[in-house]
Design an enzyme around this catalytic site. Structure first.
Site, short mmCIF file in Angstrom:
data_model
loop_
_atom_site.label_atom_id
_atom_site.label_comp_id
_atom_site.label_asym_id
_atom_site.label_seq_id
_atom_site.Cartn_x
_atom_site.Cartn_y
_atom_site.Cartn_z
N ARG A 122 68.83 13.42 3.51
CA ARG A 122 68.57 14.27 2.35
C ARG A 122 68.46 13.40 1.09
O ARG A 122 67.66 13.66 0.20
CB ARG A 122 69.65 15.34 2.19
CG ARG A 122 69.46 16.16 0.92
CD ARG A 122 70.26 17.46 0.83
NE ARG A 122 71.50 17.47 1.54
CZ ARG A 122 72.62 16.86 1.15
NH1 ARG A 122 72.65 16.19 0.03
NH2 ARG A 122 73.72 16.95 1.88
N TYR A 179 50.59 30.82 -11.39
CA TYR A 179 50.66 31.20 -9.98
C TYR A 179 51.75 32.27 -9.78
O TYR A 179 52.85 32.16 -10.36
CB TYR A 179 50.95 29.94 -9.14
CG TYR A 179 51.35 30.26 -7.74
CD1 TYR A 179 50.47 30.89 -6.87
CD2 TYR A 179 52.62 29.97 -7.27
CE1 TYR A 179 50.83 31.22 -5.59
CE2 TYR A 179 53.00 30.29 -5.98
CZ TYR A 179 52.10 30.93 -5.15
OH TYR A 179 52.48 31.27 -3.88
N ASP A 216 51.50 21.86 -13.62
CA ASP A 216 51.16 22.10 -12.22
C ASP A 216 49.74 21.57 -12.03
O ASP A 216 48.78 22.10 -12.57
CB ASP A 216 51.25 23.60 -11.91
CG ASP A 216 50.99 23.92 -10.44
OD1 ASP A 216 50.22 23.18 -9.81
OD2 ASP A 216 51.55 24.91 -9.94
N LYS A 224 48.03 22.14 -0.59
CA LYS A 224 46.62 22.38 -0.91
C LYS A 224 45.80 21.10 -0.76
O LYS A 224 45.79 20.51 0.30
CB LYS A 224 46.55 22.99 -2.32
CG LYS A 224 47.54 24.15 -2.53
CD LYS A 224 47.20 25.35 -1.71
CE LYS A 224 48.24 26.44 -1.57
NZ LYS A 224 49.30 26.61 -2.48
C1 LIG Z 1 48.91 26.48 -8.44
C2 LIG Z 1 49.99 26.65 -7.42
N1 LIG Z 1 51.21 26.17 -7.67
C3 LIG Z 1 52.23 26.31 -6.78
C4 LIG Z 1 52.04 26.97 -5.59
C5 LIG Z 1 53.19 27.12 -4.63
O1 LIG Z 1 53.10 26.19 -3.60
P1 LIG Z 1 53.63 26.44 -2.10
O2 LIG Z 1 52.87 27.59 -1.55
O3 LIG Z 1 53.35 25.13 -1.43
O4 LIG Z 1 55.09 26.73 -2.22
C6 LIG Z 1 50.78 27.47 -5.28
C7 LIG Z 1 50.55 28.17 -4.00
O5 LIG Z 1 49.53 28.80 -3.79
C8 LIG Z 1 49.73 27.30 -6.22
O6 LIG Z 1 48.49 27.79 -5.98
#
Ligand SMILES: Cc1ncc(COP(=O)(O)O)c(C=O)c1O
Length: 397
Positions: free
Chosen positions: A51, A103, A175, A200
């Site tokens: 961890r 998101y 992000d 992604k």
């Molecule tokens: C822009 C964005 N940030 C964060 C996330 C969250 O990521 P995760 O689904 O890997 O937890 C997503 C998921 O679709 C996203 O599109």
């Protein structure tokens, strides 16, 4: 080995983890150990418990730190785990100014979890810098940016927000999921913490859930490491390896997908049944110029609006190539319906306030032949048109 002078696509392959120094293996070894034998009671080795650190996860953390121009990277079990852990830099009584079309999972975290812990927030349209300034409070400790935003592809001026933050000693989170360091490097624009859903584009094959965070400031790095180890939502080694493998082809995947996205956006924009296309690669996008100055490209995600949910249903029924799924950034094109997928956690009234309409659909462009995609979209839109005509005839009878 330093790869400082290489171009981005070369760095994807020729970085510190190009080969394993112990064996020469040209692939980072998957080190399954959860614990490590210690030779000395008083002096532990670099690794003690997985961890806290694991060599495979660490390889990914090193690579993403280098690609983003940071000093430290951190790998988590999902994008939301990365975002949640990064928010733990804040304390009860702190306030965050956050982009309004964030998101849906981040919206849920901020509105339903952080509020319970006494962390306040104000949603703003981050494309309006005056609105951002007005939202600043004496207890504002963070700005949270998603650019381009999800699902309306609005573009925020990272440099401007970061300088507001610096004036009041707050941190700026960005992000960077949609563009990745291939096209946008927020730390170079003054941001403090870069976040990714590595699920992604970074991994790119719809086969792994992962999150990453990167910082430049070493002190902030120590604090985030402490939180990563304390909270414990770390990425497993198989998944770390999958992200490392995906990263090697990031450049070719994104370049190809972006080329197709530009053509598709232009095609959709010219189509009479498409009411609006949201894509920062179109000259009529309100932040087209800003996008060109702060990023190397508009990316491979766009969204567009049909008349209503019924038109959208017909389109989805007939479109054949893209999968219809919750995600983006993969080798296959993905269509998603924000109102019921990525933004289902956002109440309808909140969605509507933000312009996330029921006729809005998001497209993440994959690696299929562009003309095949356009042909497929054309035939599906033709069905929407036919349906529309049938309905009109029904009304006039
Ligand atoms: C822009 C964005 N940030 C964060 C996330 C969250 O990521 P995760 O689904 O890997 O937890 C997503 C998921 O679709 C996203 O599109």
């Amino acid at each position: 080995m330093s790869s400082e002078n290489y171009s981005f696509e070369t760095k994807l392959l020729h970085n510190r983890h190009k080969f394993d120094p112990a064996t020469g293996a040209v692939s980072v070894p998957i080190q399954h150990a959860s614990t490590f034998h210690q030779l000395d009671l008083d002096k532990f080795g670099k690794y003690d418990y997985a961890r806290s650190a694991n060599p495979t996860r660490e390889a990914l953390e090193d690579v993403i730190a280098e690609l983003e121009g940071g000093t430290r990277g951190f790998a988590f079990s999902s994008g939301m785990a990365a975002i949640s852990t990064a928010f733990l830099l804040l304390s009860a009584g702190d306030h965050v100014v956050i982009t309004e079309d964030v998101y849906g999972g981040t919206f849920r975290l901020v509105t339903e979890v952080l509020t319970r812990l006494g962390i306040e927030h104000t949603f703003v349209d981050m494309t309006d810098l005056n609105e951002v300034k007005q939202a600043i409070q004496p207890n504002t400790k963070a700005f949270y940016v998603e650019t381009p935003s999800n699902p309306l592809l609005k573009v925020t001026d990272i440099q401007a927000i970061s300088s507001f933050a610096k004036e009041i000693n707050a941190v700026t989170y960005v992000d960077n999921t949609f563009l990745t360091p291939e096209y946008q490097r927020p730390l170079e624009l003054g941001a403090d913490v870069v976040l990714h859903s590595a699920t992604k584009f970074l991994s790119g094959h719809s086969d792994v859930l992962a999150g990453l965070a990167v910082v430049k400031d070493e002190e902030l790095g120590k604090r985030l490491y402490f939180l990563q180890n304390s909270f414990g939502a770390v990425l497993g080694v198989q998944d770390a390896w999958l992200v490392l493998r995906g990263l090697k082809t990031l450049h070719v995947r994104l370049e190809q997908s972006q080329k197709s996205a530009i053509k598709l956006a232009e095609y959709l924009e010219a189509h009479p049944l498409v009411e609006k296309v949201h894509y920062p690669g179109l000259e009529n996008h309100p932040q087209y110029e800003l996008q060109k100055t702060q990023a190397g490209g508009p990316g491979a995600v766009l969204s567009f609006e049909l008349e209503d949910e019924q038109a959208l249903q017909t389109f989805l029924k007939y479109v054949k190539i893209p999968v219809f799924a919750v995600s983006l950034g993969a080798v296959e094109s993905i269509l998603s319906y924000p109102a019921k997928m990525s933004h289902a956690a956002m109440p309808q009234a909140e969605r509507e306030k933000r312009g996330i309409k029921n006729g809005l659909i998001r497209l993440s462009v994959g690696l299929e032949n562009t003309d095949d995609l356009i042909k497929d979209f054309s035939q599906a839109l033709q069905h929407v048109k036919d349906q529309h005509l049938v309905l009109q005839q029904g009304e006039s009878v």
